[in-house]
Design an enzyme around this catalytic site. Sequence first.
Site, PDB file in Angstrom:
ATOM      1  N   ARG A  82      -1.561  -0.695  -8.493  1.00 46.46           N
ATOM      2  CA  ARG A  82      -2.913  -0.264  -8.140  1.00 46.46           C
ATOM      3  C   ARG A  82      -2.904   1.265  -8.236  1.00 46.46           C
ATOM      4  NH1 ARG A  82      -3.780  -0.910  -2.089  1.00 46.46           N
ATOM      5  NH2 ARG A  82      -3.929  -3.139  -2.522  1.00 46.46           N
ATOM      6  N   ASP A 117       0.855  -1.190   0.000  1.00 47.20           N
ATOM      7  CA  ASP A 117       0.000   0.000   0.000  1.00 47.20           C
ATOM      8  C   ASP A 117       0.890   1.239   0.000  1.00 47.20           C
ATOM      9  OD1 ASP A 117      -2.291  -1.514   0.185  1.00 47.20           O
ATOM     10  OD2 ASP A 117      -2.651  -1.107   2.310  1.00 47.20           O
ATOM     11  N   HIS A 123     -14.123   4.009  -6.156  1.00 45.24           N
ATOM     12  CA  HIS A 123     -15.574   3.787  -6.091  1.00 45.24           C
ATOM     13  C   HIS A 123     -16.309   4.754  -7.000  1.00 45.24           C
ATOM     14  CE1 HIS A 123     -13.766   2.842  -2.113  1.00 45.24           C
ATOM     15  NE2 HIS A 123     -14.308   1.678  -2.432  1.00 45.24           N
TER      16      HIS A 123
HETATM   17  C1  LIG Z   1      -8.926  -1.182  -3.115  1.00 47.12           C
HETATM   18  C2  LIG Z   1      -8.431   0.149  -2.677  1.00 47.12           C
HETATM   19  C3  LIG Z   1      -7.128   0.275  -2.221  1.00 47.12           C
HETATM   20  C4  LIG Z   1      -6.636   1.525  -1.833  1.00 47.12           C
HETATM   21  N1  LIG Z   1      -5.327   1.648  -1.454  1.00 47.12           N
HETATM   22  C5  LIG Z   1      -4.840   2.872  -1.152  1.00 47.12           C
HETATM   23  C6  LIG Z   1      -3.464   3.069  -0.843  1.00 47.12           C
HETATM   24  O1  LIG Z   1      -2.653   2.141  -0.833  1.00 47.12           O
HETATM   25  N2  LIG Z   1      -3.060   4.326  -0.541  1.00 47.12           N
HETATM   26  C7  LIG Z   1      -3.913   5.405  -0.555  1.00 47.12           C
HETATM   27  O2  LIG Z   1      -3.479   6.538  -0.294  1.00 47.12           O
HETATM   28  N3  LIG Z   1      -5.222   5.236  -0.825  1.00 47.12           N
HETATM   29  C8  LIG Z   1      -5.701   4.015  -1.115  1.00 47.12           C
HETATM   30  N4  LIG Z   1      -7.032   3.871  -1.400  1.00 47.12           N
HETATM   31  C9  LIG Z   1      -7.960   5.003  -1.156  1.00 47.12           C
HETATM   32  C10 LIG Z   1      -8.041   5.941  -2.345  1.00 47.12           C
HETATM   33  O3  LIG Z   1      -6.825   6.640  -2.467  1.00 47.12           O
HETATM   34  C11 LIG Z   1      -9.181   6.957  -2.186  1.00 47.12           C
HETATM   35  O4  LIG Z   1      -8.914   7.736  -1.060  1.00 47.12           O
HETATM   36  C12 LIG Z   1     -10.537   6.330  -2.035  1.00 47.12           C
HETATM   37  O5  LIG Z   1     -10.709   5.222  -2.858  1.00 47.12           O
HETATM   38  C13 LIG Z   1     -11.618   7.374  -2.372  1.00 47.12           C
HETATM   39  O6  LIG Z   1     -11.535   7.778  -3.705  1.00 47.12           O
HETATM   40  P1  LIG Z   1     -12.509   7.177  -4.827  1.00 47.12           P
HETATM   41  O7  LIG Z   1     -11.746   7.127  -6.097  1.00 47.12           O
HETATM   42  O8  LIG Z   1     -13.046   5.868  -4.379  1.00 47.12           O
HETATM   43  O9  LIG Z   1     -13.698   8.184  -4.987  1.00 47.12           O
HETATM   44  P2  LIG Z   1     -14.028   9.625  -4.331  1.00 47.12           P
HETATM   45  O10 LIG Z   1     -13.248  10.673  -5.053  1.00 47.12           O
HETATM   46  O11 LIG Z   1     -13.923   9.563  -2.842  1.00 47.12           O
HETATM   47  O12 LIG Z   1     -15.534   9.741  -4.710  1.00 47.12           O
HETATM   48  C14 LIG Z   1     -15.940  10.062  -6.046  1.00 47.12           C
HETATM   49  C15 LIG Z   1     -17.394   9.693  -6.225  1.00 47.12           C
HETATM   50  O13 LIG Z   1     -17.530   8.273  -6.162  1.00 47.12           O
HETATM   51  C16 LIG Z   1     -18.760   7.930  -5.547  1.00 47.12           C
HETATM   52  N5  LIG Z   1     -18.503   7.182  -4.293  1.00 47.12           N
HETATM   53  C17 LIG Z   1     -17.373   7.157  -3.584  1.00 47.12           C
HETATM   54  N6  LIG Z   1     -17.480   6.330  -2.525  1.00 47.12           N
HETATM   55  C18 LIG Z   1     -18.720   5.834  -2.560  1.00 47.12           C
HETATM   56  C19 LIG Z   1     -19.451   4.935  -1.750  1.00 47.12           C
HETATM   57  N7  LIG Z   1     -18.914   4.369  -0.668  1.00 47.12           N
HETATM   58  N8  LIG Z   1     -20.717   4.660  -2.095  1.00 47.12           N
HETATM   59  C20 LIG Z   1     -21.278   5.228  -3.190  1.00 47.12           C
HETATM   60  N9  LIG Z   1     -20.628   6.088  -3.994  1.00 47.12           N
HETATM   61  C21 LIG Z   1     -19.388   6.383  -3.696  1.00 47.12           C
HETATM   62  C22 LIG Z   1     -19.463   9.238  -5.248  1.00 47.12           C
HETATM   63  O14 LIG Z   1     -20.260   9.573  -6.352  1.00 47.12           O
HETATM   64  C23 LIG Z   1     -18.312  10.216  -5.136  1.00 47.12           C
HETATM   65  O15 LIG Z   1     -18.675  11.536  -5.396  1.00 47.12           O
HETATM   66  C24 LIG Z   1      -7.514   2.654  -1.841  1.00 47.12           C
HETATM   67  C25 LIG Z   1      -8.818   2.519  -2.320  1.00 47.12           C
HETATM   68  C26 LIG Z   1      -9.279   1.298  -2.746  1.00 47.12           C
HETATM   69  C27 LIG Z   1     -10.667   1.211  -3.280  1.00 47.12           C
END
Ligand SMILES: Cc1cc2nc3c(=O)[nH]c(=O)nc-3n(C[C@H](O)[C@H](O)[C@H](O)COP(=O)(O)OP(=O)(O)OC[C@H]3O[C@@H](n4cnc5c(N)ncnc54)[C@H](O)[C@@H]3O)c2cc1C
Length: 305
Positions: free
Chosen positions: A182, A132, A225
């Site tokens: 990733r 990560d 997401h």
């Molecule tokens: C599998 C995985 C591994 C990760 N590993 C790391 C890592 O190693 N280091 C790190 O810094 N970060 C990590 N992250 C976190 C990542 O950096 C983001 O902070 C996190 O995923 C939120 O960004 P997003 O792209 O999901 O969407 P966001 O920018 O948070 O959301 C964008 C839009 O997506 C939709 N949305 C988001 N969440 C939801 C929900 N729960 N339900 C419904 N709609 C939703 C909404 O419409 C929202 O406006 C990881 C995330 C995932 C999924």
Amino acid sequence: MEAISKKFFLHLSSSSVLDRLAKKWGPKFGANKIVGGETFEEAVPLIQDLNSQGLHITVDHLGEFVSSEKEARQRAQECIQTIQMISSHQLTSQVSVKLTSLGLDIRHDVVWENMIAIMDEAQKHDVVVTIDMEDSTRTEKTLEIYKSLKERYDNIGTVIQSYLYRSSEDLDDLSSYDPYLRLVKGAYKEPGKVAFVEKSDVDENLKHLIEKNLLNGHYTAIASHDDAMIEFTKAFAVENNIPTDQFEFQMLYGMRNDTQMALLKEGYKVRVYLPYGDDWYGYFMRRLAERPANVSFAIKGLFKK
Ligand SMILES: Cc1cc2nc3c(=O)[nH]c(=O)nc-3n(C[C@H](O)[C@H](O)[C@H](O)COP(=O)(O)OP(=O)(O)OC[C@H]3O[C@@H](n4cnc5c(N)ncnc54)[C@H](O)[C@@H]3O)c2cc1C
């Protein structure tokens, strides 16, 4: 309001006092909806169930506040046991690790020896390990360790965050290693001198990184997401003849379950990131910071027995 709540939960996520208290409470207050259990044994039936639905998994033993070499070595041993159990239970699961929990902030030889021990075991059992990515003060060290390990092991990946200005260059630098990456937006609170401040810039950069890594021919996990990122990836792959086995979507356990299942039905590979362990506190706070809507289930959790 959203910005205030984000700052608030990110601030809480770095409190080691609250972290210690949280260990005593156990994953309550809604955390149990996004955490697989306090031990790996507890998470096994859940992983079997998710596997039976067609979902791939990566497990993460939660733990960010490691202060001694002994604790870091213990974490490595726990990770090794998890790899052995993945193999003995024939689970379709990878392992995600955080280098700080393995001694990154203690000494280089501690984290290096711990990673070698983990990778030897993972190679033996054919389990993929992803490092990560943590906050920007650790990016350089993490990528250096990743590159050194990738020279020895094939079954290792890491993470690139689109909020960092440096990430596009990092992809160029990593390209010759045929990396397993990733791609994420980034979860930590970063200063404007290293990271985009505007969300739209972070989103655009993620699209750019997805394009670049796929066109470079590397396997890519799109961990988001966000429907916009998912739809962008699907369309880009079709337009550029990128085979569906060159990428996968990843989401956190408990988030967007319907979307996970819909993607599976469409024929895409979906991996669920499943955290477990008694050190759930920092992880839970960062998820609350990202999405204030998550607060509502946390509050509901407060009142549930
Ligand atoms: C599998 C995985 C591994 C990760 N590993 C790391 C890592 O190693 N280091 C790190 O810094 N970060 C990590 N992250 C976190 C990542 O950096 C983001 O902070 C996190 O995923 C939120 O960004 P997003 O792209 O999901 O969407 P966001 O920018 O948070 O959301 C964008 C839009 O997506 C939709 N949305 C988001 N969440 C939801 C929900 N729960 N339900 C419904 N709609 C939703 C909404 O419409 C929202 O406006 C990881 C995330 C995932 C999924």
